[in-house]
Design a protein around this motif. Structure first.
Motif, PDB file in Angstrom:
ATOM      1  N   TYR A   1      37.068  72.898 -63.943  1.00  0.00           N
ATOM      2  CA  TYR A   1      38.402  72.947 -63.339  1.00  0.00           C
ATOM      3  C   TYR A   1      38.508  72.054 -62.101  1.00  0.00           C
ATOM      4  O   TYR A   1      39.574  71.508 -61.813  1.00  0.00           O
ATOM      5  N   LEU A   2      37.415  71.904 -61.346  1.00  0.00           N
ATOM      6  CA  LEU A   2      37.482  71.266 -60.024  1.00  0.00           C
ATOM      7  C   LEU A   2      36.948  69.846 -59.983  1.00  0.00           C
ATOM      8  O   LEU A   2      36.826  69.275 -58.897  1.00  0.00           O
TER       9      LEU A   2
ATOM     10  N   ARG B   1      38.079  66.953 -60.349  1.00  0.00           N
ATOM     11  CA  ARG B   1      38.881  65.910 -59.701  1.00  0.00           C
ATOM     12  C   ARG B   1      38.798  65.978 -58.177  1.00  0.00           C
ATOM     13  O   ARG B   1      39.052  64.971 -57.507  1.00  0.00           O
ATOM     14  N   VAL B   2      38.487  67.146 -57.632  1.00  0.00           N
ATOM     15  CA  VAL B   2      38.342  67.255 -56.169  1.00  0.00           C
ATOM     16  C   VAL B   2      36.884  67.436 -55.757  1.00  0.00           C
ATOM     17  O   VAL B   2      36.554  67.292 -54.578  1.00  0.00           O
TER      18      VAL B   2
ATOM     19  N   GLU C   1      41.909  78.993 -57.367  1.00  0.00           N
ATOM     20  CA  GLU C   1      42.724  77.815 -57.065  1.00  0.00           C
ATOM     21  C   GLU C   1      44.014  77.755 -57.884  1.00  0.00           C
ATOM     22  O   GLU C   1      45.001  77.145 -57.446  1.00  0.00           O
TER      23      GLU C   1
ATOM     24  N   SER D   1      45.701  69.810 -55.526  1.00  0.00           N
ATOM     25  CA  SER D   1      44.936  68.558 -55.650  1.00  0.00           C
ATOM     26  C   SER D   1      43.944  68.595 -56.810  1.00  0.00           C
ATOM     27  O   SER D   1      43.591  67.543 -57.361  1.00  0.00           O
ATOM     28  N   PHE D   2      43.485  69.777 -57.216  1.00  0.00           N
ATOM     29  CA  PHE D   2      42.511  69.832 -58.315  1.00  0.00           C
ATOM     30  C   PHE D   2      43.138  69.468 -59.659  1.00  0.00           C
ATOM     31  O   PHE D   2      42.429  69.259 -60.643  1.00  0.00           O
TER      32      PHE D   2
ATOM     33  N   ASN E   1      44.240  63.404 -60.134  1.00  0.00           N
ATOM     34  CA  ASN E   1      43.117  62.484 -59.935  1.00  0.00           C
ATOM     35  C   ASN E   1      43.430  61.532 -58.776  1.00  0.00           C
ATOM     36  O   ASN E   1      43.547  60.314 -58.952  1.00  0.00           O
TER      37      ASN E   1
END
Length: 901
Positions: free
Chosen positions: A382-383, A385-386, A429, A436-437, A440
């Motif tokens: 899930y996370l 991208r951050v 989240e 933000s997650f 991209n």
């Protein structure tokens, strides 16, 4: 650019040295880069000062030679201006963050030599010796042997150092204890020294990274939790905020004695400032609407050892929405929501049937699901991208295949429903404010999918206009009436009684035995290699939260007419409501005035007081207009006191035995009194005489209640009896007619009883500390609670009938959920509280010493003390508006109290 995430899992960073990295020494294209040489337990890492250049990571197991120059070497590459040099020859090297871009690691295979020239030449011998030690450890065949040798090296380093007392914030600080520990962050730990003083908690990393010392001011600490880390009770997490998801520091100790001592020191410091919260206290706040569904789940995760610093025990949140195809999200339709009574693996019947068949055929130990609903891999799915560096750390420098990435909300939900091995829930989240997650924004190259499309932002459902809108609608869904009404079912599965045992089997909620707390005792495993392999498997697979509840979780108390049932295709609208707008407005107004009164209950002022009896007062009843007050006493009299004339107008004695309680029948024509002579007396107010007597018990009658023509009597003969009472004709000589409808048997004397608002449930308390909850319609017991060894003074239902509050000789207030029978709160007083009134949040109690106390039940503390009687307060009456109170005491007085806003 360096971070501990560049290390392997279970690897330590020991020290760093300023150095030059020399490439192609003595050649025309010789190059020299300034930077820092990091010595780690399984690798050598060089971080160039120039961000364009890649970070170099050399695994120690891939090293061919590590050496410093010797003066007698003829072909010494370091003989000219290269003092302080170390030569490392290896077969493989990783290049990381080239041009400062986060991307999969580049692997350079083949024999290469790397020369590192240390700024401080005399450190070379020690560094090479350390590298040789670590190289030998990395070359051991078995992981357990490697871990043991590295641990020995680490402990030796820690033993040779101590906390630098010059780091104290003040020279006047007093040291309470010092010990060794590791600071835990996701996927990595950092060893060092912990120090606790009278003002601060300190952690000093052995390597000085990311800063020389971490300091927590004890005055700022709000919450502290003992944690299970790596299946061992060695963790401690400290929060300086009340509701934040992430803590200020997470420490892992090397033995539980050190952990417990640090916990004790901090807890002792903060106990005078903050009430300790239990799962039950949070449950009560949630049930009564004082905290949101999101906040409650966050607190439960914290109490169940879930932490943002431990990806194998990351906080788990439920899938809520089941509709990812509609253009509009309709939160009034039950079909919009996921069935919260089932685990993800049981949502698809066809898949479940296959899993159950396999489960039945499986030898012990059996489990239904081959993967968990929460694991490090799922969290980073899930996370990514951050937190791309976390994913690269977990997956040895690689991202997952593009088609297996978190590409679409709808696709992920579908795979959780249909996938053969995908049973994952969500993370917090999804119900927060930072989207933000889903985006991209780092412009990561996450690969290309089969159709040729690059992996970019997460594809959202049609009903979301953007990432922020998706989160907002997800929050609205989580706090919706349907979820509030059903969330307790999901809690039963994840944190509650359906987590283990036969209930888990019945709920199709059985995971691998190793995922449960206590599923394996690591201390009993002697083989270090088996222990490391087992621990690695468990941490990567995921862990089931600590079980918080062993009985069914109570449902949230919902506002009237806002109920949503999954079996019903529609909800009741206001137009369909049987309550007229005028009635509803009046009811709301009354509730508003009652709420206002309880919010100001501390403003009770004594109006007047009168000594009207010769012994302690046992009961108070007031006529509807409030003008006449009836009291009973141990002096055997029933007295009628006029509030207007301030005089005693009647005094009646039925026998020479004490009277125990009294009540007025509807219409204000008859007063009923219970007596220690085993009888119940009916007194006519209009005619001023005893109208009737009910001889219904074999011992003293301790308490009576009345409702809809039914009389309920509690007695020391160990029974509560339910009577149908048909009044006699007042003007004739006909007596009341009594018919015994039910007899509720107890083992010992019954001291107190109370009815719920609907008059369907009765609670009884005995002299030996048992509380029983009875269904009056069937005369059957719903719950038994053995809560103390002494008698109960009083028990009262809350106005919503969901909670029962009791108090007795043990000086405790205990809140019980009537629906499930769960004890959900316990608050201890300094002395016994003899009587009370409450609204679900605040208690007004009369104490043994005569004071009136006002309690914040959720905070578990006294907020106001009001001076009252000179002896114990033995009886209390409150009007419907909750703004007028009458108390009676052992001092033979009645006191009239009024709220003065």
């Amino acid at each position: 650019r360096f971070s501990l995430l560049l290390l392997n899992l279970e690897e330590y960073y020991f020290e760093q040295h300023r150095a030059n990295h020399i490439i192609n020494k003595d050649c025309k294209d010789e190059r020299k880069f300034r930077g820092s040489l990091k010595i780690c337990s399984k690798s050598i890492i060089f971080e160039p000062d120039d961000n364009i250049q890649p970070i170099i990571k050399i695994p120690l197991r891939d090293c061919i030679s590590i050496k410093a120059p010797e003066d007698n070497e003829a072909n010494n590459p370091f003989t000219r201006n290269t003092s302080g040099g170390i030569s490392v020859v290896c077969s493989q090297v990783f290049l990381i963050k080239e041009r400062n871009v986060i991307a999969p690691y580049k692997t350079v295979r083949g024999r290469t030599e790397h020369l590192f020239q240390l700024d401080v030449a005399w450190n070379v011998g020690d560094v090479v010796q350390t590298l040789h030690q670590l190289y030998r450890a990395s070359c051991l065949d078995k992981m357990g042997d490697q871990a043991a040798m590295i641990t020995a090296i680490l402990q030796s380093r820690l033993a040779r150092t101590s906390f630098d007392k010059n780091r104290f914030q003040s020279i006047s600080e007093t040291l309470h204890m010092e010990c060794k520990a590791e600071m835990v962050t996701p996927l990595v730990t950092n060893p060092g020294h912990v120090c606790v003083t009278d003002a601060n908690l300190y952690f000093q990393p052995l390597n000085g990274y990311p800063k020389p010392v971490v300091q927590i001011t004890l005055q700022n600490v709000r919450r502290i939790y003992k944690r299970r880390h790596g299946l061992m009770p060695l963790g401690l997490e400290v929060f300086c905020t009340e509701n934040d998801l992430c803590s200020d520091i997470y420490l892992k100790f090397y033995n539980y004695q050190d952990r417990d001592e640090v916990y004790f020191l901090i807890a002792t410091y903060i106990e005078n400032h903050i009430a300790e919260h239990t799962a039950e206290s949070y449950m009560l706040q949630w049930q009564r609407g004082h905290i949101s569904n999101y906040q409650y789940l966050l607190h439960l995760n914290n109490l169940a050892d879930r932490s943002c610093n431990d990806l194998s025990q990351y906080p788990v949140f439920p899938w809520i929405i089941a509709d990812y195809s509609s253009s509009v999200l309709d939160l009034t339709k039950p079909e919009t929501f996921r069935d919260l009574s089932k685990p993800v693996g049981a949502l698809n019947k066809e898949r479940l049937d296959r899993l159950v068949t396999r489960y039945q055929e499986m030898p012990d130990p059996k489990f239904m699901y081959g993967s968990h609903y929460s694991s490090p891999g799922y969290v980073l799915f899930y996370l990514v991208r951050v937190a791309p560096e976390y994913m690269l750390c977990l997956q040895n420098g690689k991202f997952d295949h593009a088609d297996r990435m978190f590409n679409s909300i709808a696709e992920t939900w579908k795979n959780c429903l249909d996938g053969a091995t995908d049973f994952k829930e969500l993370i917090p989240e999804f119900y927060e404010n930072d989207s933000s997650f889903l985006v991209n924004s780092l412009k990561l190259d996450l690969g290309k999918r089969q159709g040729g499309k690059m992996v970019e932002d997460v594809e959202l459902p049609p009903w979301a206009s953007g990432p922020d809108d998706f989160l907002q609608k997800s929050q609205e869904a989580l706090e919706s009436p349907y979820v509030s009404e059903h969330l307790h079912e999901w809690i039963d599965i994840i944190f509650g009684y359906k987590q283990k045992g036969s209930e888990a089997v019945a709920a199709h909620n059985v995971f691998h035995p190793l995922t449960y707390e206590g599923g394996v005792d690591l201390n009993s495993i002697m083989d270090p290699n088996e222990k490391v392999a087992l621990l690695t498997q468990i941490l990567e697979f995921g862990q089931t939260p600590k079980q918080l509840f062993t009985t069914p979780h109570p449902q949230r108390i919902m506002p009237k007419l806002r109920s949503l049932s999954r079996t019903s295709s529609h909800s009741i609208s206001i137009a369909e409501s049987p309550v007229s707008p005028n009635e509803e407005s009046f009811e709301d107004l009354t509730e508003e005035s009652i709420t206002l009164a309880w919010n100001n209950i501390a403003k009770l002022k004594l109006e007047m007081q009168y000594k009207i009896h010769k012994e302690a007062i046992t009961g108070i009843a007031v006529t509807c207009n409030g003008s006449s007050v009836f009291t009973t006493s141990q002096d055997s009299t029933l007295k009628m006191f006029s509030k207007d004339s301030k005089t005693i107008q009647r005094s009646v004695s039925f026998s020479n035995m004490a009277l125990s309680s009294c009540l007025i029948l509807p219409g204000d024509t008859t007063v009923i009194s219970s007596s220690w002579d085993n009888h119940i007396y009916f007194y006519s107010i209009a005619f001023g005489r005893q109208q009737d007597v009910l001889m219904g018990h074999d011992d003293a009658v301790s308490k009576i209640c009345w409702c809809d023509g039914h009389l309920f009597s509690a007695s020391w003969d160990s029974t509560v009896k339910v009577w149908q009472c048909v009044p006699g004709e007042t003007l004739s000589n006909k007596k009341h007619h009594f018919e015994l409808l039910a007899e509720l048997e107890h083992d010992v004397s019954v001291n107190t009883i109370d009815l719920n608002a609907a008059n369907t449930i009765l609670a009884s308390g005995t002299k030996e500390g048992t509380i029983s909850v009875w269904d009056i319609t069937t005369a059957t017991v719903l719950h038994h609670f053995f809560l103390l060894l002494f008698l109960w003074f009083a028990s009262f239902f809350c106005t919503d009938s969901r909670h029962l509050l009791s108090t007795g000789e043990d000086c405790c207030f205990k809140v019980i959920d009537v629906q499930t029978g769960m004890l959900i709160s316990s608050v201890t007083a300094e002395e016994p509280q003899r009587c009370f009134k409450w609204d679900g949040n605040t208690i007004l109690s009369g104490s043994q010493s005569g004071e009136l106390l006002i309690w914040d039940l959720l905070g578990g503390k006294v907020t106001e003390r009001i001076k009252g009687h000179t002896g114990a307060v033995t009886s209390m009456w409150m009007n419907e508006q909750c703004n007028s109170v009458i108390t009676g005491g052992e001092d033979k007085q009645i006191m009239f109290w009024k709220l003065q806003y």
